[in-house]
Design an enzyme around this catalytic site. Sequence first.
Site, PDB file in Angstrom:
ATOM      1  N   TYR A  24      30.770  19.993   5.611  1.00  0.00           N
ATOM      2  CA  TYR A  24      31.792  18.830   6.382  1.00  0.00           C
ATOM      3  C   TYR A  24      32.573  19.721   7.378  1.00  0.00           C
ATOM      4  O   TYR A  24      33.055  19.080   8.212  1.00  0.00           O
ATOM      5  CB  TYR A  24      32.598  18.100   5.399  1.00  0.00           C
ATOM      6  CG  TYR A  24      31.680  17.084   4.615  1.00  0.00           C
ATOM      7  CD1 TYR A  24      31.412  15.963   5.418  1.00  0.00           C
ATOM      8  CD2 TYR A  24      31.092  17.790   3.385  1.00  0.00           C
ATOM      9  CE1 TYR A  24      30.476  15.006   4.486  1.00  0.00           C
ATOM     10  CE2 TYR A  24      30.252  16.773   2.876  1.00  0.00           C
ATOM     11  CZ  TYR A  24      29.999  15.530   3.355  1.00  0.00           C
ATOM     12  OH  TYR A  24      29.300  14.593   2.619  1.00  0.00           O
ATOM     13  N   CYS A  35      33.209  15.472  -6.829  1.00  0.00           N
ATOM     14  CA  CYS A  35      32.159  15.694  -5.423  1.00  0.00           C
ATOM     15  C   CYS A  35      31.452  16.776  -6.026  1.00  0.00           C
ATOM     16  O   CYS A  35      31.619  17.883  -6.641  1.00  0.00           O
ATOM     17  CB  CYS A  35      33.035  16.005  -4.293  1.00  0.00           C
ATOM     18  SG  CYS A  35      32.045  16.509  -2.980  1.00  0.00           S
ATOM     19  N   ARG A  67      27.859   0.770   5.593  1.00  0.00           N
ATOM     20  CA  ARG A  67      27.611   2.263   5.992  1.00  0.00           C
ATOM     21  C   ARG A  67      27.093   2.414   7.309  1.00  0.00           C
ATOM     22  O   ARG A  67      27.573   3.388   7.959  1.00  0.00           O
ATOM     23  CB  ARG A  67      26.609   3.197   4.857  1.00  0.00           C
ATOM     24  CG  ARG A  67      26.666   4.501   5.307  1.00  0.00           C
ATOM     25  CD  ARG A  67      25.940   5.322   4.340  1.00  0.00           C
ATOM     26  NE  ARG A  67      25.672   6.796   4.553  1.00  0.00           N
ATOM     27  CZ  ARG A  67      25.307   7.646   3.762  1.00  0.00           C
ATOM     28  NH1 ARG A  67      24.653   7.380   2.428  1.00  0.00           N
ATOM     29  NH2 ARG A  67      25.066   8.842   4.055  1.00  0.00           N
ATOM     30  N   ASN A  74      33.179   7.647  -2.692  1.00  0.00           N
ATOM     31  CA  ASN A  74      33.752   8.201  -1.472  1.00  0.00           C
ATOM     32  C   ASN A  74      34.642   6.932  -0.908  1.00  0.00           C
ATOM     33  O   ASN A  74      34.526   5.739  -0.940  1.00  0.00           O
ATOM     34  CB  ASN A  74      32.752   8.522  -0.525  1.00  0.00           C
ATOM     35  CG  ASN A  74      32.251   9.900  -0.764  1.00  0.00           C
ATOM     36  OD1 ASN A  74      33.036  10.775  -1.213  1.00  0.00           O
ATOM     37  ND2 ASN A  74      30.716  10.038  -1.007  1.00  0.00           N
ATOM     38  N   HIS A 130      35.750  17.324   0.788  1.00  0.00           N
ATOM     39  CA  HIS A 130      34.981  17.498   1.886  1.00  0.00           C
ATOM     40  C   HIS A 130      35.663  18.172   3.183  1.00  0.00           C
ATOM     41  O   HIS A 130      35.480  18.306   4.258  1.00  0.00           O
ATOM     42  CB  HIS A 130      34.660  15.916   2.517  1.00  0.00           C
ATOM     43  CG  HIS A 130      33.482  15.399   1.773  1.00  0.00           C
ATOM     44  ND1 HIS A 130      32.841  14.193   2.138  1.00  0.00           N
ATOM     45  CD2 HIS A 130      32.918  15.738   0.571  1.00  0.00           C
ATOM     46  CE1 HIS A 130      32.077  13.881   1.052  1.00  0.00           C
ATOM     47  NE2 HIS A 130      32.187  14.954   0.360  1.00  0.00           N
TER      48      HIS A 130
HETATM   49  P1  NAD Z   1      24.424   2.531  -3.503  1.00  0.00           P
HETATM   50  O1  NAD Z   1      24.631   1.880  -1.948  1.00  0.00           O
HETATM   51  O2  NAD Z   1      23.307   2.544  -4.124  1.00  0.00           O
HETATM   52  O3  NAD Z   1      25.650   1.647  -4.167  1.00  0.00           O
HETATM   53  C1  NAD Z   1      25.756   1.788  -5.761  1.00  0.00           C
HETATM   54  C2  NAD Z   1      25.882   0.448  -6.516  1.00  0.00           C
HETATM   55  O4  NAD Z   1      27.406  -0.139  -6.138  1.00  0.00           O
HETATM   56  C3  NAD Z   1      25.109  -0.806  -5.531  1.00  0.00           C
HETATM   57  O5  NAD Z   1      23.873  -1.003  -6.662  1.00  0.00           O
HETATM   58  C4  NAD Z   1      25.946  -2.040  -5.372  1.00  0.00           C
HETATM   59  O6  NAD Z   1      25.471  -3.153  -5.693  1.00  0.00           O
HETATM   60  C5  NAD Z   1      27.251  -1.499  -6.201  1.00  0.00           C
HETATM   61  N1  NAD Z   1      28.485  -2.170  -5.903  1.00  0.00           N
HETATM   62  C6  NAD Z   1      28.963  -2.481  -4.941  1.00  0.00           C
HETATM   63  N2  NAD Z   1      30.222  -2.937  -4.724  1.00  0.00           N
HETATM   64  C7  NAD Z   1      30.414  -3.007  -5.947  1.00  0.00           C
HETATM   65  C8  NAD Z   1      31.407  -3.413  -6.723  1.00  0.00           C
HETATM   66  N3  NAD Z   1      32.568  -4.241  -6.351  1.00  0.00           N
HETATM   67  N4  NAD Z   1      31.605  -3.278  -8.219  1.00  0.00           N
HETATM   68  C9  NAD Z   1      30.504  -2.987  -9.077  1.00  0.00           C
HETATM   69  N5  NAD Z   1      29.203  -2.332  -8.170  1.00  0.00           N
HETATM   70  C10 NAD Z   1      29.377  -2.524  -6.596  1.00  0.00           C
HETATM   71  O7  NAD Z   1      25.140   3.943  -3.167  1.00  0.00           O
HETATM   72  P2  NAD Z   1      25.216   5.203  -3.591  1.00  0.00           P
HETATM   73  O8  NAD Z   1      24.294   5.628  -2.334  1.00  0.00           O
HETATM   74  O9  NAD Z   1      24.304   5.388  -4.810  1.00  0.00           O
HETATM   75  O10 NAD Z   1      26.455   5.887  -3.502  1.00  0.00           O
HETATM   76  C11 NAD Z   1      27.313   5.533  -4.495  1.00  0.00           C
HETATM   77  C12 NAD Z   1      28.733   5.920  -4.077  1.00  0.00           C
HETATM   78  O11 NAD Z   1      28.820   7.246  -4.467  1.00  0.00           O
HETATM   79  C13 NAD Z   1      29.119   5.706  -2.740  1.00  0.00           C
HETATM   80  O12 NAD Z   1      30.662   5.496  -2.563  1.00  0.00           O
HETATM   81  C14 NAD Z   1      29.055   7.150  -2.102  1.00  0.00           C
HETATM   82  O13 NAD Z   1      29.577   7.579  -1.134  1.00  0.00           O
HETATM   83  C15 NAD Z   1      29.271   8.082  -3.246  1.00  0.00           C
HETATM   84  N6  NAD Z   1      28.805   9.238  -3.379  1.00  0.00           N
HETATM   85  C16 NAD Z   1      29.842  10.366  -3.660  1.00  0.00           C
HETATM   86  C17 NAD Z   1      29.344  11.631  -3.788  1.00  0.00           C
HETATM   87  C18 NAD Z   1      30.497  12.627  -3.982  1.00  0.00           C
HETATM   88  O14 NAD Z   1      30.282  13.606  -3.739  1.00  0.00           O
HETATM   89  N7  NAD Z   1      31.558  12.185  -4.439  1.00  0.00           N
HETATM   90  C19 NAD Z   1      27.981  11.921  -3.646  1.00  0.00           C
HETATM   91  C20 NAD Z   1      26.926  10.904  -3.275  1.00  0.00           C
HETATM   92  C21 NAD Z   1      27.538   9.439  -3.263  1.00  0.00           C
HETATM   93  C1  G6P Z   2      27.037  14.814  -0.087  1.00  0.00           C
HETATM   94  C2  G6P Z   2      28.509  14.546  -0.532  1.00  0.00           C
HETATM   95  C3  G6P Z   2      28.689  13.295  -0.951  1.00  0.00           C
HETATM   96  C4  G6P Z   2      27.932  12.107  -0.020  1.00  0.00           C
HETATM   97  C5  G6P Z   2      26.645  12.431  -0.114  1.00  0.00           C
HETATM   98  C6  G6P Z   2      25.682  11.535   1.053  1.00  0.00           C
HETATM   99  O1  G6P Z   2      26.662  15.842  -0.769  1.00  0.00           O
HETATM  100  O2  G6P Z   2      29.222  15.380  -1.448  1.00  0.00           O
HETATM  101  O3  G6P Z   2      30.024  12.772  -1.050  1.00  0.00           O
HETATM  102  O4  G6P Z   2      28.478  10.832   0.223  1.00  0.00           O
HETATM  103  O5  G6P Z   2      26.144  13.579  -0.312  1.00  0.00           O
HETATM  104  O6  G6P Z   2      24.530  11.574   0.440  1.00  0.00           O
HETATM  105  P1  G6P Z   2      23.290  10.508   1.190  1.00  0.00           P
HETATM  106  O7  G6P Z   2      22.149  10.900   0.727  1.00  0.00           O
HETATM  107  O8  G6P Z   2      23.907   9.309   0.684  1.00  0.00           O
HETATM  108  O9  G6P Z   2      23.587  10.554   2.781  1.00  0.00           O
HETATM  109 MN    MN Z   3      31.159  14.717  -1.720  1.00  0.00          MN
END
Ligand code: NAD
Ligand code: G6P
Ligand code: MN
Length: 433
Positions: A253, A169, A93, A147, A199
């Site tokens: 966004y 999301c 990231r 994401n 987004h």
């Molecule tokens: P993080 O860095 O804590 O990752 C979560 C876990 O994924 C880690 O423990 C990591 O080891 C694991 N991982 C990595 N590669 C993997 C694989 N191939 N198979 C299984 N596990 C694997 O991440 P986070 O900050 O908790 O965010 C997780 C995801 O959710 C990210 O992609 C982030 O962008 C997304 N997210 C989405 C939204 C949304 O609105 N859709 C909001 C927040 C976060």
């Molecule tokens: C937002 C979005 C997610 C994004 C996240 C980032 O609200 O909807 O898609 O990845 O928050 O949060 P963070 O705490 O990881 O910067």
């Molecule tokens: Mn999102």
Amino acid sequence: GIKIATIGGGSSYTPELVEGFIKRYDELPVRELCLVDIEEGQEKLEIVGNLAKRMIEKAGLPIKVHLTLDRRAALEGADFVTTQFRVGQLDARAKDERIPLKHGVLGQETNGPGGLFKGLRTIPVILDIVKDMKELCPDAWLINFTNPAGMVTEAILRYTDHEKVVGLCNVPIGMEMGTAKLLDVDHSRIRIDFAGLNHMVYGLDVYLDGVSVKDRVMELLAVPENSSFVKNIKGLGWEPEFIRALNVLTCPYHQYYYKRGEMVEKELKNFEDGTTRAEVVKQLEAELFELYSDPNLSIKPPQLEERGGAYYSDAAVRLISSIYNDKRDIQAVNTRNNGSIASIPDESAVEVSCVITKEGPKPIVNGDLPVQVRGLVQEIKAFERIAAEAAVTGSYDTALLAMTINPLVASDKVGKAILDEMMEAHKEHLPQF
Ligand code: NAD
Ligand code: G6P
Ligand code: MN
Ligand code: MN
């Protein structure tokens, strides 16, 4: 009983999800929750998984939590698969955020070059997960939070025959919560008609007890604190005349597009200070996991609210419950367009208000988007679609095309320089190139 498999179980968001399952246990009887991670995430998985077990024990519920690195075992017989993983962890990231900035282009993990590369790393993994699902739990729903959620949903719809996929999301639910707060009313009284992409979603109208209050809300969006409610993006506020003329609710966004220069400038400052979001999140995560490690903690700690994904549990568990119970309530999710937005192909993924049924989300027909936003949405859709194609084919030219048509890049020369540097930096997670 229901079996849930959560891929990326070591995420700091897991207590959020677990809290959601606990709160809605009466309507959604989860029997088994399998948290899956990979070797690199094993330590986090243990810590957060043990907190999940304590939370469930404290609630006195018969939900079994399994912590595993065996994805296939976890998928076997699952009813719902949720995905929340980060390929390459936070170091990847940081590269997504920092490399584009060196070239004067926005560094962000879901928009511009960062979004492209997060997609290139993630899509092969998610397609592999879907392949396993076809074999081990073909009737399960895939609820993808990973994401860039819009691009990932586009890839699954285009390159697999698994129809039971929903991209999720927290922004739409956050916009409703934020609007309720602005109007000082309970959020259950607010409804927004959402249409656009992940987004890149707009509120075409907003209702309080069924009566449009859009004019009032548009005025309120001009106030800086009101233009963003997610912790990862600071609200800079809109020019009142601009937002009035745009005449649709924006999501946080949109600042990257309608305040491009200011946002790049702000990120450049963070770049220099070592405070890009990845760096901030590393710090937050260290604090969270320190808290999670306390054997006396058995609730979701309030500090988790400093992450951008607030309301994730509400969004995810509300969605799963509405599918499971055929509730037919309205929620905004990423799903196949099917005519919801006239100027987007039927087969593409869009983020729109849907009726949630046991057969999945049924998008509400919006007709077309207002002319002032239509073109940008089409541009981003083209970007997502071409990026997904690049992720699947491993074509360098297609990746450069995606990079260059992105409105935040918009130069083939700059695009190529960023592409080459990012390809090199991320190569261990880009086996297809
Ligand atoms: P993080 O860095 O804590 O990752 C979560 C876990 O994924 C880690 O423990 C990591 O080891 C694991 N991982 C990595 N590669 C993997 C694989 N191939 N198979 C299984 N596990 C694997 O991440 P986070 O900050 O908790 O965010 C997780 C995801 O959710 C990210 O992609 C982030 O962008 C997304 N997210 C989405 C939204 C949304 O609105 N859709 C909001 C927040 C976060
Ligand atoms: C937002 C979005 C997610 C994004 C996240 C980032 O609200 O909807 O898609 O990845 O928050 O949060 P963070 O705490 O990881 O910067
Ligand atoms: Mn999102
Ligand atoms: Mn079952």
